[in-house]
Design a protein around this motif. Structure first.
Motif, short mmCIF file in Angstrom:
data_model
loop_
_atom_site.label_atom_id
_atom_site.label_comp_id
_atom_site.label_asym_id
_atom_site.label_seq_id
_atom_site.Cartn_x
_atom_site.Cartn_y
_atom_site.Cartn_z
N VAL A 11 -0.16 7.46 -10.04
CA VAL A 11 -1.12 6.79 -10.04
C VAL A 11 -1.09 5.32 -11.08
CG1 VAL A 11 -3.76 6.19 -10.05
CG2 VAL A 11 -2.94 8.24 -9.29
N TYR A 15 0.83 13.70 -11.28
CA TYR A 15 -0.48 12.71 -10.57
C TYR A 15 -0.59 11.54 -11.46
CZ TYR A 15 -4.06 11.73 -7.52
OH TYR A 15 -4.87 11.27 -6.36
N ALA A 40 0.74 -2.11 -6.77
CA ALA A 40 0.54 -1.49 -5.42
C ALA A 40 -0.87 -1.14 -5.28
CB ALA A 40 1.43 -0.08 -5.31
N ILE A 49 -0.81 8.45 -1.74
CA ILE A 49 -0.36 9.61 -2.61
C ILE A 49 -1.16 11.00 -2.04
CG2 ILE A 49 -0.46 10.73 -4.81
CD1 ILE A 49 -0.61 7.55 -5.85
N ALA A 88 2.12 3.26 -10.18
CA ALA A 88 1.79 2.41 -8.68
C ALA A 88 0.89 1.42 -9.07
CB ALA A 88 1.47 3.49 -7.82
N ALA A 89 -0.19 1.49 -9.93
CA ALA A 89 -1.16 0.43 -10.11
C ALA A 89 -0.30 -0.46 -11.08
CB ALA A 89 -2.30 1.26 -10.95
N ARG A 103 0.80 -1.08 -0.03
CA ARG A 103 -0.03 -0.06 0.01
C ARG A 103 1.07 1.14 0.01
NH1 ARG A 103 -2.41 -4.07 2.67
NH2 ARG A 103 -4.66 -4.27 2.41
N ILE A 104 0.47 2.35 -0.82
CA ILE A 104 1.35 3.42 -0.95
C ILE A 104 0.15 4.53 -0.82
CG2 ILE A 104 3.48 2.48 -2.21
CD1 ILE A 104 2.30 4.16 -4.60
N VAL A 107 -3.15 1.78 -4.38
CA VAL A 107 -2.90 3.16 -4.21
C VAL A 107 -3.99 3.56 -3.08
CG1 VAL A 107 -2.86 5.43 -5.43
CG2 VAL A 107 -1.97 3.34 -6.55
N CYS A 108 -3.53 4.51 -2.28
CA CYS A 108 -4.59 5.32 -1.32
C CYS A 108 -4.21 6.72 -1.57
CB CYS A 108 -4.18 4.77 0.28
SG CYS A 108 -4.27 3.13 0.47
N MET A 109 -5.38 7.31 -2.04
CA MET A 109 -5.10 8.73 -2.27
C MET A 109 -5.81 9.40 -1.05
SD MET A 109 -6.48 8.61 -6.21
CE MET A 109 -6.32 6.80 -6.98
#
Length: 88
Positions: free
Chosen positions: A67, A63, A75, A55, A70-71, A52-53, A77-79
């Motif tokens: 995103v 941006y 990963a 942003i 990471a995807a 989990r990362i 992605v937690c915005m």
């Protein structure tokens, strides 16, 4: 799937503009290459599939690179919202 959107668009319309920020522009091909580089950097930094990362970033040209990359790296992605407060 979101990590593969730039790759698919780059195959179909590589020169089409994907992202605009003020005077800055990124084509789908440029976005795809940048997302791939970012995915590689995450992997080299030890970010494994399923990691989990978070942003926290404004709406800037980089941006969608972050995103998508990471995807692509797998990963999760937690915005985060820059407008969030301790009470929100």
């Amino acid at each position: 799937l979101i990590g593969q959107i730039p790759a698919r668009a780059a195959e179909e319309t590589p020169g089409k503009i994907a992202v605009i920020e003020g005077e800055r522009r990124l084509s789908f091909a440029e976005l795809d290459r940048a997302a791939e580089r970012f995915a590689g950097a995450l992997a080299a930094g030890g970010i494994a599939k399923g990691a989990r990362i978070a942003i926290l970033a404004p709406n800037i040209l980089e941006y969608p690179i972050v995103v998508s990359g990471a995807a692509r790296a797998g990963a999760i992605v937690c915005m985060l919202s820059g407008r969030a407060t301790a009470t929100a």
